[in-house]
Design a protein around this motif. Structure first.
Motif, PDB file in Angstrom:
ATOM      1  N   VAL A   1       3.326   8.305 -12.938  1.00 59.38           N
ATOM      2  CA  VAL A   1       3.442   7.087 -12.972  1.00 59.38           C
ATOM      3  C   VAL A   1       1.916   6.294 -12.286  1.00 59.38           C
ATOM      4  O   VAL A   1       1.799   5.164 -12.773  1.00 59.38           O
ATOM      5  N   THR A   2       1.352   7.316 -11.771  1.00 60.44           N
ATOM      6  CA  THR A   2       0.152   6.553 -11.041  1.00 60.44           C
ATOM      7  C   THR A   2      -1.149   6.980 -11.917  1.00 60.44           C
ATOM      8  O   THR A   2      -2.129   6.423 -11.750  1.00 60.44           O
ATOM      9  N   GLY A   3      -0.798   8.100 -12.786  1.00 64.27           N
ATOM     10  CA  GLY A   3      -2.013   8.562 -13.284  1.00 64.27           C
ATOM     11  C   GLY A   3      -2.960   9.310 -12.564  1.00 64.27           C
ATOM     12  O   GLY A   3      -4.158   9.564 -13.001  1.00 64.27           O
ATOM     13  N   LYS A   4      -2.799   9.631 -11.368  1.00 68.80           N
ATOM     14  CA  LYS A   4      -3.601  10.360 -10.371  1.00 68.80           C
ATOM     15  C   LYS A   4      -3.019  11.502 -10.186  1.00 68.80           C
ATOM     16  O   LYS A   4      -2.024  11.931 -10.164  1.00 68.80           O
ATOM     17  N   THR A   5      -4.011  12.533  -9.781  1.00 68.80           N
ATOM     18  CA  THR A   5      -3.663  13.796  -9.510  1.00 68.80           C
ATOM     19  C   THR A   5      -3.640  14.219  -8.099  1.00 68.80           C
ATOM     20  O   THR A   5      -4.611  13.703  -7.197  1.00 68.80           O
TER      21      THR A   5
ATOM     22  N   ILE B   1       6.989  10.916   1.252  1.00 67.41           N
ATOM     23  CA  ILE B   1       8.115  11.247   0.080  1.00 67.41           C
ATOM     24  C   ILE B   1       8.362  12.603   0.743  1.00 67.41           C
ATOM     25  O   ILE B   1       7.860  13.825   0.552  1.00 67.41           O
ATOM     26  N   GLY B   2       9.441  12.463   1.803  1.00 69.59           N
ATOM     27  CA  GLY B   2       9.725  13.658   2.423  1.00 69.59           C
ATOM     28  C   GLY B   2      10.862  13.517   3.354  1.00 69.59           C
ATOM     29  O   GLY B   2      11.313  12.385   3.534  1.00 69.59           O
TER      30      GLY B   2
ATOM     31  N   ALA C   1       6.495   2.389   6.115  1.00 69.62           N
ATOM     32  CA  ALA C   1       7.808   2.487   4.713  1.00 69.62           C
ATOM     33  C   ALA C   1       7.423   1.553   3.737  1.00 69.62           C
ATOM     34  O   ALA C   1       8.080   1.444   2.739  1.00 69.62           O
ATOM     35  N   ASP C   2       5.979   1.304   3.868  1.00 69.01           N
ATOM     36  CA  ASP C   2       5.348   0.367   2.765  1.00 69.01           C
ATOM     37  C   ASP C   2       4.139   0.875   2.192  1.00 69.01           C
ATOM     38  O   ASP C   2       3.803   2.236   2.610  1.00 69.01           O
ATOM     39  N   HIS C   3       3.570   0.057   1.154  1.00 63.17           N
ATOM     40  CA  HIS C   3       2.642   0.800   0.468  1.00 63.17           C
ATOM     41  C   HIS C   3       1.028   0.435   1.191  1.00 63.17           C
ATOM     42  O   HIS C   3      -0.121   0.932   0.687  1.00 63.17           O
ATOM     43  N   ARG C   4       1.028   0.002   2.369  1.00 60.98           N
ATOM     44  CA  ARG C   4      -0.214  -0.459   2.917  1.00 60.98           C
ATOM     45  C   ARG C   4      -0.743   0.884   3.747  1.00 60.98           C
ATOM     46  O   ARG C   4      -0.696   0.922   4.808  1.00 60.98           O
ATOM     47  N   VAL C   5      -0.748   1.919   3.069  1.00 63.92           N
ATOM     48  CA  VAL C   5      -1.409   3.250   3.621  1.00 63.92           C
ATOM     49  C   VAL C   5      -2.716   3.579   3.008  1.00 63.92           C
ATOM     50  O   VAL C   5      -3.226   3.135   1.846  1.00 63.92           O
ATOM     51  N   ARG C   6      -3.138   4.816   3.538  1.00 63.36           N
ATOM     52  CA  ARG C   6      -4.335   5.537   2.992  1.00 63.36           C
ATOM     53  C   ARG C   6      -4.015   6.758   2.260  1.00 63.36           C
ATOM     54  O   ARG C   6      -4.818   7.350   1.362  1.00 63.36           O
TER      55      ARG C   6
ATOM     56  N   LYS D   1      11.291   4.885  -3.776  1.00 61.26           N
ATOM     57  CA  LYS D   1      10.219   5.915  -3.164  1.00 61.26           C
ATOM     58  C   LYS D   1       8.932   5.968  -4.178  1.00 61.26           C
ATOM     59  O   LYS D   1       7.700   5.903  -3.738  1.00 61.26           O
ATOM     60  N   LEU D   2       9.566   6.266  -5.248  1.00 57.28           N
ATOM     61  CA  LEU D   2       8.446   6.293  -6.538  1.00 57.28           C
ATOM     62  C   LEU D   2       7.610   4.985  -6.631  1.00 57.28           C
ATOM     63  O   LEU D   2       6.428   4.985  -6.884  1.00 57.28           O
ATOM     64  N   ASN D   3       8.316   3.831  -6.736  1.00 65.73           N
ATOM     65  CA  ASN D   3       7.442   2.524  -6.510  1.00 65.73           C
ATOM     66  C   ASN D   3       6.515   2.216  -5.635  1.00 65.73           C
ATOM     67  O   ASN D   3       5.501   1.770  -5.656  1.00 65.73           O
ATOM     68  N   THR D   4       7.173   2.621  -4.236  1.00 62.05           N
ATOM     69  CA  THR D   4       6.314   2.538  -3.092  1.00 62.05           C
ATOM     70  C   THR D   4       4.779   3.224  -3.287  1.00 62.05           C
ATOM     71  O   THR D   4       3.946   2.911  -3.152  1.00 62.05           O
ATOM     72  N   ALA D   5       5.247   4.648  -3.891  1.00 60.96           N
ATOM     73  CA  ALA D   5       3.991   5.543  -4.096  1.00 60.96           C
ATOM     74  C   ALA D   5       3.030   5.001  -4.983  1.00 60.96           C
ATOM     75  O   ALA D   5       1.794   4.909  -4.924  1.00 60.96           O
ATOM     76  N   LEU D   6       3.685   4.409  -6.192  1.00 58.37           N
ATOM     77  CA  LEU D   6       2.678   3.626  -7.199  1.00 58.37           C
ATOM     78  C   LEU D   6       1.741   2.545  -6.705  1.00 58.37           C
ATOM     79  O   LEU D   6       0.571   2.419  -6.858  1.00 58.37           O
TER      80      LEU D   6
END
Length: 255
Positions: free
Chosen positions: A171-175, A91-92, A109-114, A128-133
């Motif tokens: 949205v993720t509940g993570k910090t 996100i940048g 560009a997808d969610h298959r990341v670490r 972008k927010l949804n991909t992060a989630l």
């Protein structure tokens, strides 16, 4: 102040938008002429270090890319110590993406990341927010460039990285695990390395009490708060945190 190393924030300290703070060029030239080491430190990841140097030079403050430390560089270097070459979703904006790619990361560009990398992003949107989630639900971790709520510009302020971070955390509940920019010691370590001086022989000059001055106070630097950016003279935190100097702008450093 007799310190050999001087770190200057950029937005709100040396310039505001495309306008140099009056007296900035003269102050920086005088410090350099006196043999002081000068570097520029920014939480803003919207330009490359070469872009920042070119802007400074254009506005009348000669600078090279090596004189600039920004949060993009520091995040890429730090993440390389944690998980070198990892797939990341960003996100940048393009300068941050380029810095990460240059450090060997697989930017996807997808969610298959670490990792989800969060930064000041003027193109931030629902996609972008949804991909992060989705990435976090698959186990991705969160790291961010900087904690700033707003960025000073000509005529006011605009939303900064804290807005994107808050949305992702909500949205993720993570910090976010790590924020590398000011007031983190992570960015200061890189900056002091560029200056070649220890913290006790360096000064940080900036307009944000919660980042520039807090970092300096915590880590043993001299501190100069300038009132040409975000912080106002009547902010109660000024008395509470007590910078070594409070000045209207950097013009007064050499008066």
């Amino acid at each position: 102040m007799p310190h050999r190393g001087w770190l200057f924030d950029l937005d709100g300290t040396v310039y505001r938008g495309e306008a140099l703070i009056p007296g900035a060029a003269e102050t920086l030239a005088a410090l350099r002429a006196a043999g002081r080491r000068v570097a520029f430190l920014s939480n803003k990841p919207l330009q490359t270090r070469a872009d920042y140097a070119a802007k400074l030079t254009r506005l009348g403050v000669p600078a090279a890319a090596e004189d600039v430390v920004n949060s993009s560089l520091v995040l890429a270097r730090h993440l390389a110590t944690l998980d070198p070459g990892a797939p990341v979703f960003v996100i940048g904006e393009p300068p941050l993406v380029s810095e990460l790619a240059a450090h060997g990361f697989e930017v996807r560009a997808d969610h298959r990341v670490r990792w989800v990398v969060i930064a000041f992003d003027r193109t931030f949107d629902y996609a972008k927010l949804n991909t992060a989630l989705q990435a976090v639900r698959q186990g991705a971790r969160l790291i961010a460039t900087n904690p700033d709520r707003t960025c000073p510009v000509e005529g006011g302020e605009i939303p900064d990285c804290a807005g994107m971070t808050a949305a992702v955390e909500a949205v993720t509940g993570k910090t976010v695990e790590v924020i590398v920019g000011k007031p983190s010691p992570i960015i200061l370590e890189v900056a002091l390395g560029r200056l070649g001086v220890p913290a006790r022989d360096a000064v940080i000059v900036g307009d944000r009490i919660e980042t520039d001055i807090v970092m300096g106070k915590r880590l043993g630097l001299g501190t100069v708060l300038v009132l040409s950016g975000v912080t106002r003279a009547d902010d109660p935190r000024v008395a509470e945190i007590a910078p070594d100097l409070v000045l209207p702008s950097i013009r007064e450093l050499i008066r």
